[in-house]
Design a protein around this motif. Structure first.
Motif, mmCIF file in Angstrom:
data_model
loop_
_atom_site.group_PDB
_atom_site.id
_atom_site.type_symbol
_atom_site.label_atom_id
_atom_site.label_comp_id
_atom_site.label_asym_id
_atom_site.label_seq_id
_atom_site.Cartn_x
_atom_site.Cartn_y
_atom_site.Cartn_z
ATOM 1 N N ILE A 55 0.906 -1.399 0.042
ATOM 2 C CA ILE A 55 -0.091 -0.049 -0.176
ATOM 3 C C ILE A 55 0.719 1.488 0.010
ATOM 4 C CG2 ILE A 55 -2.252 -1.001 1.200
ATOM 5 C CD1 ILE A 55 -0.869 -0.090 3.679
ATOM 6 N N ALA A 56 2.035 1.319 0.688
ATOM 7 C CA ALA A 56 2.867 2.453 0.424
ATOM 8 C C ALA A 56 3.576 2.790 -0.742
ATOM 9 C CB ALA A 56 3.761 2.264 1.710
ATOM 10 N N ASP A 57 3.520 1.732 -1.731
ATOM 11 C CA ASP A 57 4.682 1.969 -2.666
ATOM 12 C C ASP A 57 3.749 2.320 -4.113
ATOM 13 O OD1 ASP A 57 6.765 0.993 -1.301
ATOM 14 O OD2 ASP A 57 6.119 -0.800 -1.157
ATOM 15 N N GLY A 58 4.609 2.929 -4.781
ATOM 16 C CA GLY A 58 4.045 3.425 -6.158
ATOM 17 C C GLY A 58 4.185 2.361 -7.124
ATOM 18 N N PRO A 59 4.090 2.682 -8.694
ATOM 19 C CA PRO A 59 3.859 1.525 -9.528
ATOM 20 C C PRO A 59 5.448 0.786 -9.726
ATOM 21 C CG PRO A 59 2.943 3.756 -10.116
ATOM 22 C CD PRO A 59 3.398 4.026 -8.909
ATOM 23 N N THR A 60 6.324 1.579 -9.500
ATOM 24 C CA THR A 60 7.807 0.821 -10.010
ATOM 25 C C THR A 60 7.799 -0.262 -8.809
ATOM 26 O OG1 THR A 60 8.551 2.928 -10.894
ATOM 27 C CG2 THR A 60 10.242 1.177 -10.052
ATOM 28 N N ILE A 61 7.990 -0.026 -7.550
ATOM 29 C CA ILE A 61 7.907 -1.037 -6.690
ATOM 30 C C ILE A 61 6.939 -1.928 -6.649
ATOM 31 C CG2 ILE A 61 8.423 -1.389 -4.103
ATOM 32 C CD1 ILE A 61 9.974 1.242 -4.004
ATOM 33 N N GLN A 62 5.786 -1.751 -6.706
ATOM 34 C CA GLN A 62 4.552 -2.504 -7.062
ATOM 35 C C GLN A 62 4.951 -3.564 -8.052
ATOM 36 O OE1 GLN A 62 0.628 -1.164 -7.462
ATOM 37 N NE2 GLN A 62 0.944 0.481 -5.721
ATOM 38 N N GLU A 63 5.272 -3.119 -9.399
ATOM 39 C CA GLU A 63 5.689 -3.939 -10.406
ATOM 40 C C GLU A 63 6.790 -4.857 -10.071
ATOM 41 O OE1 GLU A 63 7.320 -4.011 -15.049
ATOM 42 O OE2 GLU A 63 7.419 -2.021 -13.700
ATOM 43 N N SER A 64 7.949 -4.254 -9.326
ATOM 44 C CA SER A 64 9.109 -5.598 -8.811
ATOM 45 C C SER A 64 8.423 -6.350 -7.745
ATOM 46 C CB SER A 64 10.142 -4.657 -8.286
ATOM 47 O OG SER A 64 9.642 -3.982 -7.130
ATOM 48 N N ASN A 65 7.320 -6.104 -7.029
ATOM 49 C CA ASN A 65 6.763 -7.149 -6.130
ATOM 50 C C ASN A 65 6.125 -8.156 -6.982
ATOM 51 O OD1 ASN A 65 6.068 -6.123 -2.821
ATOM 52 N ND2 ASN A 65 7.269 -4.818 -4.076
ATOM 53 N N MET A 66 5.362 -7.719 -7.990
ATOM 54 C CA MET A 66 4.802 -8.852 -8.786
ATOM 55 C C MET A 66 5.537 -9.948 -9.380
ATOM 56 S SD MET A 66 1.549 -8.236 -8.099
ATOM 57 C CE MET A 66 2.127 -7.674 -6.444
ATOM 58 N N VAL A 67 6.614 -9.218 -10.069
ATOM 59 C CA VAL A 67 7.688 -9.802 -10.701
ATOM 60 C C VAL A 67 8.414 -10.857 -9.695
ATOM 61 C CG1 VAL A 67 9.838 -9.876 -11.958
ATOM 62 C CG2 VAL A 67 7.868 -8.207 -12.509
ATOM 63 N N ALA A 68 8.619 -10.448 -8.377
ATOM 64 C CA ALA A 68 9.342 -11.288 -7.545
ATOM 65 C C ALA A 68 8.448 -12.623 -6.988
ATOM 66 C CB ALA A 68 9.847 -10.368 -6.282
ATOM 67 N N LEU A 69 7.090 -12.162 -6.676
ATOM 68 C CA LEU A 69 6.169 -13.200 -6.624
ATOM 69 C C LEU A 69 6.150 -13.985 -7.603
ATOM 70 C CD1 LEU A 69 3.534 -11.027 -4.417
ATOM 71 C CD2 LEU A 69 5.084 -12.457 -3.367
ATOM 72 N N GLU A 70 6.019 -13.659 -8.752
ATOM 73 C CA GLU A 70 5.869 -14.610 -10.026
ATOM 74 C C GLU A 70 7.196 -15.321 -10.036
ATOM 75 O OE1 GLU A 70 4.912 -11.947 -13.275
ATOM 76 O OE2 GLU A 70 2.984 -11.506 -12.501
ATOM 77 N N ASN A 71 8.056 -14.960 -9.652
ATOM 78 C CA ASN A 71 9.571 -15.596 -9.596
ATOM 79 C C ASN A 71 9.576 -16.583 -8.699
ATOM 80 O OD1 ASN A 71 10.604 -14.041 -11.831
ATOM 81 N ND2 ASN A 71 11.688 -12.809 -10.347
ATOM 82 N N GLY A 72 8.687 -16.714 -7.612
ATOM 83 C CA GLY A 72 8.581 -17.616 -6.493
ATOM 84 C C GLY A 72 9.137 -17.119 -5.271
ATOM 85 N N MET A 73 9.263 -15.975 -5.066
ATOM 86 C CA MET A 73 9.908 -15.397 -3.919
ATOM 87 C C MET A 73 8.789 -15.800 -2.572
ATOM 88 S SD MET A 73 12.535 -14.232 -1.953
ATOM 89 C CE MET A 73 13.575 -14.166 -2.932
ATOM 90 N N SER A 74 9.274 -15.980 -1.360
ATOM 91 C CA SER A 74 8.292 -15.850 -0.275
ATOM 92 C C SER A 74 9.410 -15.601 0.795
ATOM 93 C CB SER A 74 7.950 -17.379 -0.302
ATOM 94 O OG SER A 74 8.810 -18.557 -0.054
ATOM 95 N N LEU A 75 8.707 -15.431 1.954
ATOM 96 C CA LEU A 75 9.442 -15.453 3.229
ATOM 97 C C LEU A 75 10.600 -16.754 3.561
ATOM 98 C CD1 LEU A 75 7.670 -13.475 5.911
ATOM 99 C CD2 LEU A 75 9.855 -12.660 4.914
ATOM 100 N N LYS A 76 10.000 -17.803 3.201
ATOM 101 C CA LYS A 76 10.998 -18.853 3.589
ATOM 102 C C LYS A 76 12.077 -19.112 2.639
ATOM 103 C CE LYS A 76 10.300 -24.045 3.649
ATOM 104 N NZ LYS A 76 11.078 -24.312 2.794
ATOM 105 N N LYS A 77 11.789 -18.786 1.283
ATOM 106 C CA LYS A 77 12.775 -18.679 0.226
ATOM 107 C C LYS A 77 13.881 -17.600 0.875
ATOM 108 C CE LYS A 77 14.826 -19.614 -3.589
ATOM 109 N NZ LYS A 77 15.990 -20.734 -3.794
ATOM 110 N N LEU A 78 13.397 -16.444 1.194
ATOM 111 C CA LEU A 78 14.357 -15.221 1.370
ATOM 112 C C LEU A 78 15.286 -15.717 2.517
ATOM 113 C CD1 LEU A 78 15.085 -12.484 0.881
ATOM 114 C CD2 LEU A 78 13.203 -11.759 2.559
ATOM 115 N N PHE A 79 14.720 -16.252 3.499
ATOM 116 C CA PHE A 79 15.418 -16.825 4.495
ATOM 117 C C PHE A 79 16.575 -17.784 4.280
ATOM 118 C CE2 PHE A 79 11.987 -15.023 7.846
ATOM 119 C CZ PHE A 79 12.825 -13.978 8.099
#
Length: 257
Positions: A55-79
């Protein structure tokens, strides 16, 4: 002493924090991006935890969030990716995210993992202060995590002083009302807000974020605070990069030199 406290003890001005989205542009880019940010000369690394509704982020960061999620990123994967990163990264590292995925993971399990891998602090924009004080402050302190609150031009003096009282790392000064995103220049109205907060003589250092993108805006922000946070402009650099390591270092050098 926490690395964030150490940093602000030794460096009082022109502190540069760089935000990036974990798992962007490719899933396994997380740690290589961190290494390049450090090599470029940034003082703090801010890891964005991808979320479907940032909610605090504009289009650029929102898009990067979507791409990362589609890539398979999760908290488990990040750790998993962050295991052992402290062998290479010595600067403070904070994790920026939203409550929903963290609560699904389990707040104590999350804090424990942060401590295990070497995270220094958290920025959770949708965590209400009272909930933090009632439910999580002791937990964060138990696991050595500094919590960072955000203030904006609309934040009252009473609220700013309350945030200053309950903070122990730095205060994130949102430069304008709205969402993240690189904007052109800093307005006289924003400078008036920066000066107003500066005159309050808060005990915590302040970093200005939202709309900081280049050497000019970084310097202007640093005149009225301890430094700045760059997010959207950095994400654009990463998105358009042909050589991540070189392009990241070059971009950061262009900001601080």
């Amino acid at each position: 002493m926490n690395r964030i406290h150490n940093l602000f003890t030794t460096k009082k001005d022109r502190v540069l924090s760089i935000y990036f989205t974990a798992g962007f542009p490719a899933l396994e880019d997380t740690v290589p991006v961190m290494e390049a940010i450090q090599a470029g000369g940034a003082d703090i690394i801010e890891i964005g935890v991808p979320y479907s509704d940032p909610i605090a982020d504009g289009p650029t960061i929102q898009e990067s969030n979507m791409v990362a999620l589609e890539n398979g990123m999760s908290l488990k994967k990040l750790f998993e990716q962050l295991r052992g990163f402290r062998a290479k990264i010595h600067v403070p590292v904070v994790m920026m995210g939203y409550l929903n995925p963290i609560l699904q993971y389990g707040m104590e399990a999350f804090c424990k993992k942060c401590q295990e891998v070497g995270i220094d602090g958290l920025i959770l924009p949708d965590l209400p202060m009272q909930q933090y004080l009632d439910d999580y402050k002791e937990l964060f302190e138990q696991y050595g995590l500094v919590n960072t609150f955000l203030i904006s031009p609309q934040t009252t003096e009473k609220r700013i002083r309350q945030i200053d009282e309950h903070s122990s790392g730095f205060i994130y000064m949102v430069s304008s009302h709205g969402v993240t995103g690189a904007k052109s220049g800093i307005t006289a109205e924003q400078i008036s807000y920066f000066e107003r907060v500066q005159a309050m003589n808060l005990k915590n250092p302040r970093l200005i974020g939202f709309g900081i993108s280049d050497a000019e805006t970084f310097s202007k922000a640093s005149e009225n605070s301890n430094g700045a946070i760059i997010g959207s402009a950095f994400i654009k650099t990463v998105k358009n990069s042909k050589n991540l390591n070189e392009d990241i270092q070059s971009y950061i050098q262009s900001v601080i030199n």
